[in-house]
Scaffold this active site. Structure first.
Site, PDB file in Angstrom:
ATOM      1  N   GLY A  76       0.860  -1.182   0.000  1.00 10.89           N
ATOM      2  CA  GLY A  76       0.000   0.000   0.000  1.00 10.89           C
ATOM      3  C   GLY A  76       0.890   1.223   0.000  1.00 10.89           C
ATOM      4  O   GLY A  76       2.109   1.106  -0.187  1.00 10.89           O
ATOM      5  N   TYR A 147       8.767  -3.786   4.194  1.00 11.47           N
ATOM      6  CA  TYR A 147       8.483  -3.937   2.753  1.00 11.47           C
ATOM      7  C   TYR A 147       9.761  -3.910   1.903  1.00 11.47           C
ATOM      8  O   TYR A 147       9.965  -4.761   1.028  1.00 11.47           O
ATOM      9  CB  TYR A 147       7.535  -2.806   2.356  1.00 11.47           C
TER      10      TYR A 147
HETATM   11  P1  NAD Z   1      -1.888  -3.742  -5.646  1.00 12.86           P
HETATM   12  O1  NAD Z   1      -2.000  -3.791  -4.154  1.00 12.86           O
HETATM   13  O2  NAD Z   1      -2.958  -3.022  -6.392  1.00 12.86           O
HETATM   14  O3  NAD Z   1      -1.767  -5.202  -6.243  1.00 12.86           O
HETATM   15  C1  NAD Z   1      -1.216  -6.279  -5.541  1.00 12.86           C
HETATM   16  C2  NAD Z   1      -2.213  -7.415  -5.589  1.00 12.86           C
HETATM   17  O4  NAD Z   1      -1.648  -8.543  -4.903  1.00 12.86           O
HETATM   18  C3  NAD Z   1      -3.533  -7.074  -4.883  1.00 12.86           C
HETATM   19  O5  NAD Z   1      -4.625  -7.186  -5.769  1.00 12.86           O
HETATM   20  C4  NAD Z   1      -3.611  -8.081  -3.764  1.00 12.86           C
HETATM   21  O6  NAD Z   1      -4.927  -8.571  -3.491  1.00 12.86           O
HETATM   22  C5  NAD Z   1      -2.720  -9.210  -4.280  1.00 12.86           C
HETATM   23  N1  NAD Z   1      -2.288 -10.064  -3.185  1.00 12.86           N
HETATM   24  C6  NAD Z   1      -1.866  -9.677  -1.949  1.00 12.86           C
HETATM   25  N2  NAD Z   1      -1.665 -10.746  -1.178  1.00 12.86           N
HETATM   26  C7  NAD Z   1      -1.936 -11.837  -1.949  1.00 12.86           C
HETATM   27  C8  NAD Z   1      -1.923 -13.231  -1.703  1.00 12.86           C
HETATM   28  N3  NAD Z   1      -1.585 -13.717  -0.504  1.00 12.86           N
HETATM   29  N4  NAD Z   1      -2.272 -14.073  -2.705  1.00 12.86           N
HETATM   30  C9  NAD Z   1      -2.646 -13.583  -3.933  1.00 12.86           C
HETATM   31  N5  NAD Z   1      -2.682 -12.270  -4.210  1.00 12.86           N
HETATM   32  C10 NAD Z   1      -2.341 -11.407  -3.227  1.00 12.86           C
HETATM   33  O7  NAD Z   1      -0.463  -3.123  -5.961  1.00 12.86           O
HETATM   34  P2  NAD Z   1       0.178  -2.659  -7.348  1.00 12.86           P
HETATM   35  O8  NAD Z   1       0.410  -1.199  -7.261  1.00 12.86           O
HETATM   36  O9  NAD Z   1      -0.567  -3.209  -8.483  1.00 12.86           O
HETATM   37  O10 NAD Z   1       1.609  -3.357  -7.231  1.00 12.86           O
HETATM   38  C11 NAD Z   1       1.970  -4.537  -7.960  1.00 12.86           C
HETATM   39  C12 NAD Z   1       3.399  -4.923  -7.610  1.00 12.86           C
HETATM   40  O11 NAD Z   1       4.275  -3.830  -7.890  1.00 12.86           O
HETATM   41  C13 NAD Z   1       3.611  -5.261  -6.141  1.00 12.86           C
HETATM   42  O12 NAD Z   1       4.511  -6.326  -6.040  1.00 12.86           O
HETATM   43  C14 NAD Z   1       4.230  -4.015  -5.579  1.00 12.86           C
HETATM   44  O13 NAD Z   1       5.016  -4.293  -4.438  1.00 12.86           O
HETATM   45  C15 NAD Z   1       5.045  -3.498  -6.745  1.00 12.86           C
HETATM   46  N6  NAD Z   1       5.289  -2.053  -6.689  1.00 12.86           N
HETATM   47  C16 NAD Z   1       4.292  -1.167  -6.975  1.00 12.86           C
HETATM   48  C17 NAD Z   1       4.554   0.195  -6.917  1.00 12.86           C
HETATM   49  C18 NAD Z   1       3.498   1.211  -7.236  1.00 12.86           C
HETATM   50  O14 NAD Z   1       3.801   2.409  -7.257  1.00 12.86           O
HETATM   51  N7  NAD Z   1       2.260   0.838  -7.517  1.00 12.86           N
HETATM   52  C19 NAD Z   1       5.834   0.659  -6.570  1.00 12.86           C
HETATM   53  C20 NAD Z   1       6.813  -0.268  -6.269  1.00 12.86           C
HETATM   54  C21 NAD Z   1       6.540  -1.613  -6.356  1.00 12.86           C
END
Ligand code: NAD
Length: 330
Positions: A76, A147
């Site tokens: 998040g 994280y």
């Molecule tokens: P998001 O929270 O919208 O998507 C992550 C998804 O993973 C969620 O839908 C959640 O339900 C799912 N999830 C969590 N626990 C789970 C489990 N136990 N089993 C199955 N699914 C599970 O986040 P996002 O922004 O789409 O991020 C996607 C990836 O990119 C993540 O790994 C995040 O760490 C990485 N990331 C995102 C950002 C950003 O700015 N959005 C920045 C750095 C890294």
């Protein structure tokens, strides 16, 4: 023959956009998440609700698959990842370890891991006019608690699986991704979405709350650039961590001002210094990204924020939380 791919986290922001992109490119796509996408149905050929902290579910998710885009994570915005160190680190450790091993067992050919700029050391991010971060700056390590440390270790695990088992891993370090169809309230939202929501809900001349003193800096990447970059990195033969972000540094104050200009509203800012603001400054050095891909994100912040703001405004209007322009004129 059609390539069969798995997108984990397909119910999430980036995962859902990626599923749409891959389906449009002719891939056969299985999406997996613990929840369906929040705002529209998934176009995945198969969508399975599975908790990937469990080993048996990771085996089910990867069956009959050739390539894995692994985006699932407990994550998040800064408020969320600062509050839940143990839960976030434990959940993501389980998800990443089991997903890598299940991918090995099921003979996956390529595995893309979504890492984060949160792996970079806090000691390099103490000033708002921060030097852009190069990939090798991650060591000596001093990552974001919880994280960030977990992401850094999972990057290492990808490296070990490549070296010891020949699993072709790709590692992408995202820098602040934003855009339509992203969470914009509830505690997990990131700064751009939170600011768009606050501005959309405010009336001309109102005061809106800004976390920190507004001088902290970041770079922001629009979702379409992010998806294009993920795809290009997956197709490349580069196995080491790569930044994926823009290198245009803006303060949070500037971000608020851009959104206010898009909305056509003049608002005052109230700074809440008790709220977490993360590192003081963070920017992406894209030198290696350009070398490896001959490409980098280019969608201007103003263009991406305009689309994001309009989408969030529309969601709030549909929920009757702001009056529609027609009603407002009466
Ligand atoms: P998001 O929270 O919208 O998507 C992550 C998804 O993973 C969620 O839908 C959640 O339900 C799912 N999830 C969590 N626990 C789970 C489990 N136990 N089993 C199955 N699914 C599970 O986040 P996002 O922004 O789409 O991020 C996607 C990836 O990119 C993540 O790994 C995040 O760490 C990485 N990331 C995102 C950002 C950003 O700015 N959005 C920045 C750095 C890294």
């Amino acid at each position: 023959m059609t390539t069969r791919v798995l997108v984990t986290g397909a119910g999430g922001f980036i995962g859902h956009h990626l599923v749409k992109f891959l389906v449009a490119r002719g891939y056969w796509v299985r999406g997996v998440d613990t929840k369906p996408p929040e705002f529209e149905p998934s176009p995945a050929h198969q969508f399975e609700l599975l908790d990937l902290r469990r080993w048996d579910n990771c085996l089910i998710a990867t069956r009959g698959i050739e390539e894995v885009y692994h985006l699932a994570a407990d994550m998040g915005g800064i408020g969320y990842i600062t509050a839940y160190h143990a839960e976030v680190a434990r959940n993501n450790t389980l998800i990443n370890t089991h997903m890598l091993e299940a991918s090995r067992v099921n003979g996956i050919t390529r595995f893309l891991f979504s890492s984060s700029a949160c792996v970079y050391p806090q000691y390099l991010q103490k000033s708002p006019d921060v030097t852009p971060l190069k990939e090798e700056d991650a060591y000596p390590a001093d990552a974001e608690e919880g994280y960030g440390w977990e992401k850094l270790f999972a990057e290492k695990l990808c490296q070990y699986y490549r070296e010891d088992f020949g699993l072709q891993t790709r590692i992408v370090r995202f820098h602040n991704v934003y855009g339509p169809l992203g969470t914009y309230e509830g505690g997990r939202e990131k700064a751009p979405a939170a600011i768009c929501r606050k501005v959309a809900l405010a009336q001309e001349g109102d005061e809106i709350e800004v976390w920190g003193d507004g001088k902290q800096t970041r770079s922001f990447m629009y979702i379409d650039d992010c998806i294009e970059g993920i795809y290009r990195i997956m197709r490349s033969d580069y196995p080491h961590p790569l930044n994926l972000g823009t290198d245009r540094l803006v303060t949070i104050d500037e971000l608020v001002d851009i959104v206010c200009a898009i909305a056509g509203k003049r608002l005052r800012k109230r700074y809440d210094l008790t709220k977490p603001q993360g590192v003081r400054g963070r920017n992406s050095d894209n030198t290696r990204l350009r070398q490896v891909l001959g490409w980098e994100p280019s969608i201007p912040l103003e263009v991406g924020l305009e689309r994001t703001y309009r989408w969030i405004e529309e969601q709030l209007r549909k929920a009757w939380r702001i009056p529609s322009p027609l009603l407002a004129q009466r």
